[in-house]
Design a protein around this motif. Structure first.
Motif, PDB file in Angstrom:
ATOM      1  N   GLN A 190      21.495  23.833 -44.667  1.00 39.18           N
ATOM      2  CA  GLN A 190      20.239  24.362 -44.128  1.00 39.18           C
ATOM      3  C   GLN A 190      20.555  25.468 -43.115  1.00 39.18           C
ATOM      4  O   GLN A 190      21.582  25.443 -42.444  1.00 39.18           O
ATOM      5  N   ARG A 191      19.649  26.435 -42.997  1.00 37.39           N
ATOM      6  CA  ARG A 191      19.785  27.451 -41.949  1.00 37.39           C
ATOM      7  C   ARG A 191      19.332  26.806 -40.640  1.00 37.39           C
ATOM      8  O   ARG A 191      18.169  26.413 -40.502  1.00 37.39           O
ATOM      9  N   LEU A 192      20.250  26.673 -39.678  1.00 32.94           N
ATOM     10  CA  LEU A 192      19.982  25.942 -38.448  1.00 32.94           C
ATOM     11  C   LEU A 192      19.748  26.909 -37.289  1.00 32.94           C
ATOM     12  O   LEU A 192      20.520  27.845 -37.077  1.00 32.94           O
ATOM     13  N   ILE A 193      18.694  26.664 -36.540  1.00 34.60           N
ATOM     14  CA  ILE A 193      18.376  27.450 -35.352  1.00 34.60           C
ATOM     15  C   ILE A 193      18.691  26.589 -34.131  1.00 34.60           C
ATOM     16  O   ILE A 193      18.222  25.453 -34.026  1.00 34.60           O
ATOM     17  N   VAL A 194      19.498  27.124 -33.206  1.00 29.54           N
ATOM     18  CA  VAL A 194      19.861  26.373 -32.008  1.00 29.54           C
ATOM     19  C   VAL A 194      19.529  27.202 -30.762  1.00 29.54           C
ATOM     20  O   VAL A 194      19.433  28.423 -30.822  1.00 29.54           O
ATOM     21  N   TYR A 195      19.381  26.519 -29.655  1.00 29.25           N
ATOM     22  CA  TYR A 195      19.052  27.165 -28.379  1.00 29.25           C
ATOM     23  C   TYR A 195      19.668  26.342 -27.250  1.00 29.25           C
ATOM     24  O   TYR A 195      19.938  25.157 -27.437  1.00 29.25           O
ATOM     25  N   PRO A 196      19.892  26.926 -26.067  1.00 26.01           N
ATOM     26  CA  PRO A 196      19.825  28.354 -25.759  1.00 26.01           C
ATOM     27  C   PRO A 196      21.097  29.058 -26.188  1.00 26.01           C
ATOM     28  O   PRO A 196      22.155  28.431 -26.325  1.00 26.01           O
ATOM     29  N   ARG A 197      21.007  30.359 -26.388  1.00 24.15           N
ATOM     30  CA  ARG A 197      22.168  31.125 -26.835  1.00 24.15           C
ATOM     31  C   ARG A 197      23.238  31.189 -25.748  1.00 24.15           C
ATOM     32  O   ARG A 197      24.426  31.154 -26.018  1.00 24.15           O
ATOM     33  N   GLU A 198      22.798  31.300 -24.501  1.00 23.90           N
ATOM     34  CA  GLU A 198      23.700  31.349 -23.351  1.00 23.90           C
ATOM     35  C   GLU A 198      22.925  30.925 -22.114  1.00 23.90           C
ATOM     36  O   GLU A 198      21.699  30.939 -22.132  1.00 23.90           O
ATOM     37  N   PRO A 199      23.607  30.512 -21.030  1.00 27.72           N
ATOM     38  CA  PRO A 199      25.056  30.289 -20.929  1.00 27.72           C
ATOM     39  C   PRO A 199      25.472  29.004 -21.632  1.00 27.72           C
ATOM     40  O   PRO A 199      24.620  28.161 -21.929  1.00 27.72           O
ATOM     41  N   ARG A 200      26.750  28.860 -21.881  1.00 24.86           N
ATOM     42  CA  ARG A 200      27.271  27.687 -22.549  1.00 24.86           C
ATOM     43  C   ARG A 200      28.274  26.991 -21.641  1.00 24.86           C
ATOM     44  O   ARG A 200      28.843  27.649 -20.792  1.00 24.86           O
ATOM     45  N   PRO A 201      28.532  25.690 -21.793  1.00 25.52           N
ATOM     46  CA  PRO A 201      27.944  24.796 -22.791  1.00 25.52           C
ATOM     47  C   PRO A 201      26.487  24.485 -22.487  1.00 25.52           C
ATOM     48  O   PRO A 201      26.026  24.632 -21.347  1.00 25.52           O
ATOM     49  N   SER A 202      25.763  24.040 -23.532  1.00 26.71           N
ATOM     50  CA  SER A 202      24.333  23.822 -23.386  1.00 26.71           C
ATOM     51  C   SER A 202      23.858  22.817 -24.431  1.00 26.71           C
ATOM     52  O   SER A 202      24.662  22.217 -25.156  1.00 26.71           O
ATOM     53  N   TYR A 203      22.541  22.684 -24.518  1.00 25.53           N
ATOM     54  CA  TYR A 203      21.951  21.800 -25.531  1.00 25.53           C
ATOM     55  C   TYR A 203      22.363  22.240 -26.934  1.00 25.53           C
ATOM     56  O   TYR A 203      22.536  21.407 -27.823  1.00 25.53           O
ATOM     57  N   ALA A 204      22.539  23.541 -27.141  1.00 30.25           N
ATOM     58  CA  ALA A 204      22.976  24.039 -28.450  1.00 30.25           C
ATOM     59  C   ALA A 204      24.293  23.387 -28.861  1.00 30.25           C
ATOM     60  O   ALA A 204      24.484  22.996 -30.018  1.00 30.25           O
ATOM     61  N   ASP A 205      25.206  23.255 -27.914  1.00 31.49           N
ATOM     62  CA  ASP A 205      26.496  22.643 -28.215  1.00 31.49           C
ATOM     63  C   ASP A 205      26.355  21.144 -28.503  1.00 31.49           C
ATOM     64  O   ASP A 205      27.111  20.597 -29.307  1.00 31.49           O
ATOM     65  N   GLN A 206      25.396  20.490 -27.854  1.00 31.23           N
ATOM     66  CA  GLN A 206      25.143  19.076 -28.160  1.00 31.23           C
ATOM     67  C   GLN A 206      24.763  18.927 -29.628  1.00 31.23           C
ATOM     68  O   GLN A 206      25.254  18.033 -30.324  1.00 31.23           O
ATOM     69  N   VAL A 207      23.871  19.806 -30.095  1.00 32.81           N
ATOM     70  CA  VAL A 207      23.425  19.735 -31.487  1.00 32.81           C
ATOM     71  C   VAL A 207      24.572  20.033 -32.444  1.00 32.81           C
ATOM     72  O   VAL A 207      24.785  19.320 -33.439  1.00 32.81           O
ATOM     73  N   LEU A 208      25.340  21.071 -32.164  1.00 36.35           N
ATOM     74  CA  LEU A 208      26.450  21.440 -33.044  1.00 36.35           C
ATOM     75  C   LEU A 208      27.515  20.352 -33.064  1.00 36.35           C
ATOM     76  O   LEU A 208      28.092  20.059 -34.120  1.00 36.35           O
ATOM     77  N   ASN A 209      27.782  19.727 -31.928  1.00 34.91           N
ATOM     78  CA  ASN A 209      28.752  18.624 -31.875  1.00 34.91           C
ATOM     79  C   ASN A 209      28.237  17.405 -32.631  1.00 34.91           C
ATOM     80  O   ASN A 209      29.022  16.667 -33.245  1.00 34.91           O
ATOM     81  N   LEU A 210      26.932  17.190 -32.580  1.00 33.43           N
ATOM     82  CA  LEU A 210      26.323  16.082 -33.315  1.00 33.43           C
ATOM     83  C   LEU A 210      26.584  16.239 -34.813  1.00 33.43           C
ATOM     84  O   LEU A 210      26.958  15.280 -35.501  1.00 33.43           O
ATOM     85  N   LEU A 211      26.413  17.443 -35.319  1.00 29.48           N
ATOM     86  CA  LEU A 211      26.671  17.698 -36.742  1.00 29.48           C
ATOM     87  C   LEU A 211      28.161  17.569 -37.048  1.00 29.48           C
ATOM     88  O   LEU A 211      28.548  17.020 -38.082  1.00 29.48           O
ATOM     89  N   LEU A 212      29.007  18.070 -36.130  1.00 26.69           N
ATOM     90  CA  LEU A 212      30.446  17.996 -36.335  1.00 26.69           C
ATOM     91  C   LEU A 212      30.913  16.554 -36.425  1.00 26.69           C
ATOM     92  O   LEU A 212      31.728  16.207 -37.285  1.00 26.69           O
ATOM     93  N   GLN A 213      30.373  15.687 -35.545  1.00 29.02           N
ATOM     94  CA  GLN A 213      30.749  14.268 -35.554  1.00 29.02           C
ATOM     95  C   GLN A 213      30.328  13.583 -36.848  1.00 29.02           C
ATOM     96  O   GLN A 213      30.947  12.601 -37.258  1.00 29.02           O
ATOM     97  N   SER A 214      29.270  14.095 -37.458  1.00 26.94           N
ATOM     98  CA  SER A 214      28.776  13.505 -38.703  1.00 26.94           C
ATOM     99  C   SER A 214      29.322  14.218 -39.930  1.00 26.94           C
ATOM    100  O   SER A 214      28.883  13.945 -41.056  1.00 26.94           O
ATOM    101  N   ASP A 215      30.263  15.162 -39.686  1.00 31.82           N
ATOM    102  CA  ASP A 215      30.880  15.922 -40.769  1.00 31.82           C
ATOM    103  C   ASP A 215      29.825  16.655 -41.604  1.00 31.82           C
ATOM    104  O   ASP A 215      29.896  16.689 -42.837  1.00 31.82           O
ATOM    105  N   VAL A 216      28.860  17.241 -40.907  1.00 26.48           N
ATOM    106  CA  VAL A 216      27.791  18.002 -41.561  1.00 26.48           C
ATOM    107  C   VAL A 216      27.974  19.474 -41.234  1.00 26.48           C
ATOM    108  O   VAL A 216      28.149  19.837 -40.071  1.00 26.48           O
ATOM    109  N   ARG A 217      27.940  20.309 -42.249  1.00 26.23           N
ATOM    110  CA  ARG A 217      28.103  21.747 -42.052  1.00 26.23           C
ATOM    111  C   ARG A 217      26.795  22.455 -42.409  1.00 26.23           C
ATOM    112  O   ARG A 217      26.342  22.394 -43.559  1.00 26.23           O
TER     113      ARG A 217
END
Length: 298
Positions: A190-217
């Motif tokens: 799926q085309r995934l939209i995440v926020y905020p773009r910056e500064p990082r780390p942020s909620y965006a990284d929480q979402v991306l890590n969640l997918l990474l832990q579930s082996d979802v790309r």
């Protein structure tokens, strides 16, 4: 080092011109130049490139400028607080918050706080989670509500609860054909939209890590500045977005599916300074405990 020198330095840095700075400070240029020179001698570094027009800050000057602003801001706040106390004016309580907290119980908490402490002048400051930590350390806010776990030993982070996450999908899309829980694996490609773009780390990284832990790309990741923009793009059919469940109140033209995975949550965290003994903190923690008995967002 004198506070006067810091104020002189900040004006010169902002004006980028010694003559204009002297006019603003209502002094002549020679004493101004002399005070900046004394400051540089004490620091052992040059603060300005004087050969350029307009004058430019050196690398050391830029760092010193940022720190000087913080120091003077804290002093100004200290003076104002002392004057208020002496004049028996209302005490100011500054609370930082991330935007999603406006849908996760913060308005109710602030309403209860105003009822319990009418003598308080409550100021709400929207800041990303990562911005709240330096704001607390510099005294620009007194408490913070965010979603980012942090390890600064000077800041206490108390997880109030774990909020369930939901997937916002475009109306009329295949994923919008049902209302039931959705497994994270369905986000694959799926085309995934995440926020905020910056500064990082942020909620965006929480979402991306969640997918990474579930082996979802995800098929493609688009980063945007804020939650409102992300949901607007979802409504326009540009992709899907993982948001806290409480943020479903923001738009009615988007379809929402709860995420079935048990670890698909985001923490709601209270930040405050280590050693903080304010009675307002005690009051707020008590109010939070009372509100915890109310039904939580699902």
């Amino acid at each position: 080092m004198e506070l006067r020198q810091l104020r002189y330095f900040i004006v010169v840095a902002q004006q980028r011109n010694f003559t204009r700075a002297a006019e603003i400070l209502n002094i002549t240029q020679p004493p101004l130049s002399r005070q900046i020179q004394l400051l540089e001698e004490e620091l052992g570094v040059a603060l300005f490139h004087r050969t350029s027009r307009p004058v430019r800050l050196t690398d050391g000057g830029r760092l010193f400028y940022e720190q000087a602003l913080q120091v003077l801001g804290r002093i100004d706040q200290m003076v104002a607080s002392t004057r208020r106390a002496g004049l028996k004016e209302k005490q100011v309580l500054s609370i930082g918050f991330v935007a999603s907290m406006l849908y996760a119980g913060l308005p109710t908490l602030i309403g209860r706080l105003r009822q319990s402490a009418p003598e308080l002048d409550i100021q709400l400051v929207e800041l990303l989670s990562i911005q709240q930590i330096p704001a607390l350390k510099e005294g620009r806010i007194d408490l913070g509500f965010g979603r980012l776990r942090q390890t600064d030993p000077n800041i206490v982070s108390t997880v109030l609860y774990e909020e369930r996450l939901v997937l916002a999908v475009p109306p009329g899309s295949e994923l919008a054909e049902a209302d039931g829980p959705l497994a994270l694996v369905r986000l694959g490609e799926q085309r995934l939209i995440v926020y905020p773009r910056e500064p990082r780390p942020s909620y965006a990284d929480q979402v991306l890590n969640l997918l990474l832990q579930s082996d979802v790309r995800a098929g493609e990741v688009q980063e945007v500045r804020e939650l409102q923009t992300a949901l607007g793009l979802v409504a326009a059919g540009a992709g899907v977005c993982v948001i806290p469940a409480s943020a479903r109140q923001m738009r009615s033209d988007v379809h929402y599916r709860p995420l079935a995975d048990a670890h698909a949550t985001s923490p709601v965290i209270l930040y405050y300074r280590e050693g903080e003994k304010s009675r307002w903190l005690t009051l707020i923690r008590g109010l939070i405990t009372e509100l915890a008995a109310a039904p939580k967002h699902t």
